[in-house]
Design a protein around this motif. Structure first.
Motif, PDB file in Angstrom:
ATOM      1  N   TRP A 137      -3.709   1.053 -17.082  1.00 51.95           N
ATOM      2  CA  TRP A 137      -5.029   1.718 -16.561  1.00 51.95           C
ATOM      3  C   TRP A 137      -5.669   2.350 -17.542  1.00 51.95           C
ATOM      4  O   TRP A 137      -4.980   2.716 -18.586  1.00 51.95           O
ATOM      5  CB  TRP A 137      -4.595   2.552 -15.479  1.00 51.95           C
ATOM      6  CG  TRP A 137      -3.319   3.864 -15.938  1.00 51.95           C
ATOM      7  CD1 TRP A 137      -4.087   4.945 -16.556  1.00 51.95           C
ATOM      8  CD2 TRP A 137      -2.009   3.622 -15.986  1.00 51.95           C
ATOM      9  NE1 TRP A 137      -2.699   5.790 -16.711  1.00 51.95           N
ATOM     10  CE2 TRP A 137      -1.581   5.091 -16.482  1.00 51.95           C
ATOM     11  CE3 TRP A 137      -1.262   2.646 -15.676  1.00 51.95           C
ATOM     12  CZ2 TRP A 137      -0.188   5.274 -16.491  1.00 51.95           C
ATOM     13  CZ3 TRP A 137       0.145   2.830 -15.462  1.00 51.95           C
ATOM     14  CH2 TRP A 137       0.458   4.314 -16.229  1.00 51.95           C
ATOM     15  N   HIS A 189      -3.000  -3.034  -8.901  1.00 51.10           N
ATOM     16  CA  HIS A 189      -3.900  -1.992  -8.369  1.00 51.10           C
ATOM     17  C   HIS A 189      -5.213  -2.408  -8.487  1.00 51.10           C
ATOM     18  O   HIS A 189      -5.668  -3.574  -9.064  1.00 51.10           O
ATOM     19  CB  HIS A 189      -4.036  -0.761  -9.380  1.00 51.10           C
ATOM     20  CG  HIS A 189      -2.712  -0.064  -9.084  1.00 51.10           C
ATOM     21  ND1 HIS A 189      -1.372   0.125  -9.737  1.00 51.10           N
ATOM     22  CD2 HIS A 189      -2.377   1.130  -8.116  1.00 51.10           C
ATOM     23  CE1 HIS A 189      -0.482   0.864  -9.283  1.00 51.10           C
ATOM     24  NE2 HIS A 189      -1.125   1.348  -8.202  1.00 51.10           N
ATOM     25  N   GLU A 197      -5.830   5.045  -3.537  1.00 49.61           N
ATOM     26  CA  GLU A 197      -7.020   4.174  -3.713  1.00 49.61           C
ATOM     27  C   GLU A 197      -7.538   4.067  -2.503  1.00 49.61           C
ATOM     28  O   GLU A 197      -7.489   3.075  -1.549  1.00 49.61           O
ATOM     29  CB  GLU A 197      -6.354   2.811  -4.310  1.00 49.61           C
ATOM     30  CG  GLU A 197      -5.721   2.654  -5.535  1.00 49.61           C
ATOM     31  CD  GLU A 197      -5.462   1.406  -5.922  1.00 49.61           C
ATOM     32  OE1 GLU A 197      -5.797   1.017  -7.241  1.00 49.61           O
ATOM     33  OE2 GLU A 197      -4.664   0.501  -5.335  1.00 49.61           O
ATOM     34  N   SER A 207     -10.060   2.067  -9.214  1.00 52.97           N
ATOM     35  CA  SER A 207      -9.280   2.846  -8.276  1.00 52.97           C
ATOM     36  C   SER A 207     -10.030   4.327  -8.004  1.00 52.97           C
ATOM     37  O   SER A 207      -9.515   5.083  -7.007  1.00 52.97           O
ATOM     38  CB  SER A 207      -7.876   2.803  -8.700  1.00 52.97           C
ATOM     39  OG  SER A 207      -7.512   3.430  -9.898  1.00 52.97           O
TER      40      SER A 207
END
Length: 358
Positions: A27, A81, A142, A85
């Motif tokens: 991320w 993910h 999220e 997000s």
């Protein structure tokens, strides 16, 4: 502020429903702020390439909540993910004395519900694996559509949100907008620099679409503690979360305790212990086992920084875990104590901030 991390990991889960995979959890986050109208405007974004680096099926994880997938059901895996997000704006302004008010609006973001998401908890810094209780604790980090209002003092935060309570579908590259028909409230108290206590409650409206779910209440509590140490810190979190479906009114508890100890600047040990209540539907075993079953999990790990490349730390780590199952699940998992391991290389970028923000 810019911050990010990349785990390149090999996961192996044993048992009849186990699997293995080489992939990456990753991320990047950004936060920009400026003064505006007597307050501060902050723009925030978070993105992940896991849809491509883990595939849309995610990574193997025994006993994680089953989800719809390609017209069927995906079991014993943790989903990737979303590509985006968080895409949000936060405005804060003094109200009176030491109290400030804030408004948060997000196309994708986190409502006032649950603890700090596991990705960002210091106690899970070196653990790339999602908790088994994720879907009862912090899965709403999220949410596609969030509006939050809050009041803040130095040690007390009170927030309330309206948000889209639908779970994102298996296409992780789009925005799954829906009406803001769910709502929540959270109270956070920070009695000292070392402690943060939080409690929250929410009602999630009946979900629609591929990942439809019944209406439910969700409750949560967390206690986070951090002790500075030479070369790092010792961070520990206790998290409890429970779903209470409107249809059954049954309390489905989950709880965890996790810790990360920086032995020095180069070495860390970490661990997590969990208890979750799984329904037969969450295990995709309807008609085969009891309506609910208790499950435990224990994980221990070690990480070591082996070098630095242009300020980016390069770490190697390993994690082993054992699940503790009731007798009725032995038939499906081949054992009452199936286990697995993860080995990884991690790139840990430092938090980059403007000079006047240090």
């Amino acid at each position: 502020m810019i911050h990010g991390a990349v785990f390149v990991q090999f996961v192996k889960e044993f048992s009849q429903r186990g699997n293995y995979q080489l992939g990456s959890v990753n991320w990047i986050m950004g936060d920009a702020s400026r003064t505006l109208g007597g307050g501060t405007l902050r723009l925030r974004v978070m993105a992940s390439a896991e849809y491509f680096t883990l595939t849309k099926a995610g990574y193997p994880q025994l006993l994680q909540v089953a989800e719809p997938y390609n017209g069927g059901t995906l079991t014993d895996r943790m989903h990737p993910h979303e590509l985006v997000s968080e895409a949000a704006a936060l405005y804060e302004r003094p109200l009176t004395g030491g109290v400030r008010w804030a408004a948060y609006i997000a196309a994708a973001g986190e409502p006032a519900l649950g603890p700090v998401a596991y990705l960002h908890r210091p106690s899970a810094e070196n653990d790339p694996t999602a908790p088994l209780g994720h879907h009862s604790q912090d899965v709403t980090h999220e949410s596609f559509g969030v509006v939050t209002l809050g009041l803040f003092s130095h040690s007390v935060h009170l927030e309330a949100s309206a948000f889209n309570g639908n779970l994102p579908d298996e296409v992780r590259t789009n925005f799954d907008f829906a009406p803001l028909s769910s709502y929540s409230a959270r109270l956070t108290v920070n009695p000292s620099d070392r402690w943060s206590l939080s409690g929250s409650a929410a009602h999630l409206a009946e979900g629609t679409g591929t990942h439809a779910h019944g209406a439910l209440h969700r409750f949560g509590f967390s206690a986070m503690h951090i002790v500075p140490r030479a070369g790092g810190a010792w961070s520990t979190s206790l998290v409890w979360g429970a779903n209470v479906p409107d249809a059954s009114q049954q309390v489905l508890n989950t709880a965890l305790i996790e810790t990360n100890i920086d032995l020095d600047e180069r070495n860390a040990v970490f661990g997590r212990a969990e208890y979750v209540t799984r329904t037969a539907e969450e295990l995709a075993l309807v008609g085969s086992v009891s309506e609910t079953v208790p499950i435990g999990n224990i994980a221990l790990g070690y990480a070591r920084r082996i070098g630095t490349v242009r300020t980016v730390g390069v770490w190697l780590g390993a994690r082993g875990n054992v699940d503790i199952l009731p007798e009725e699940l032995r038939l499906f998992y081949g054992s009452r104590t199936p286990g697995g391991f993860t080995v990884y290389a991690r790139l840990k970028a430092p938090t980059v901030m403007p000079m006047n923000e240090h």
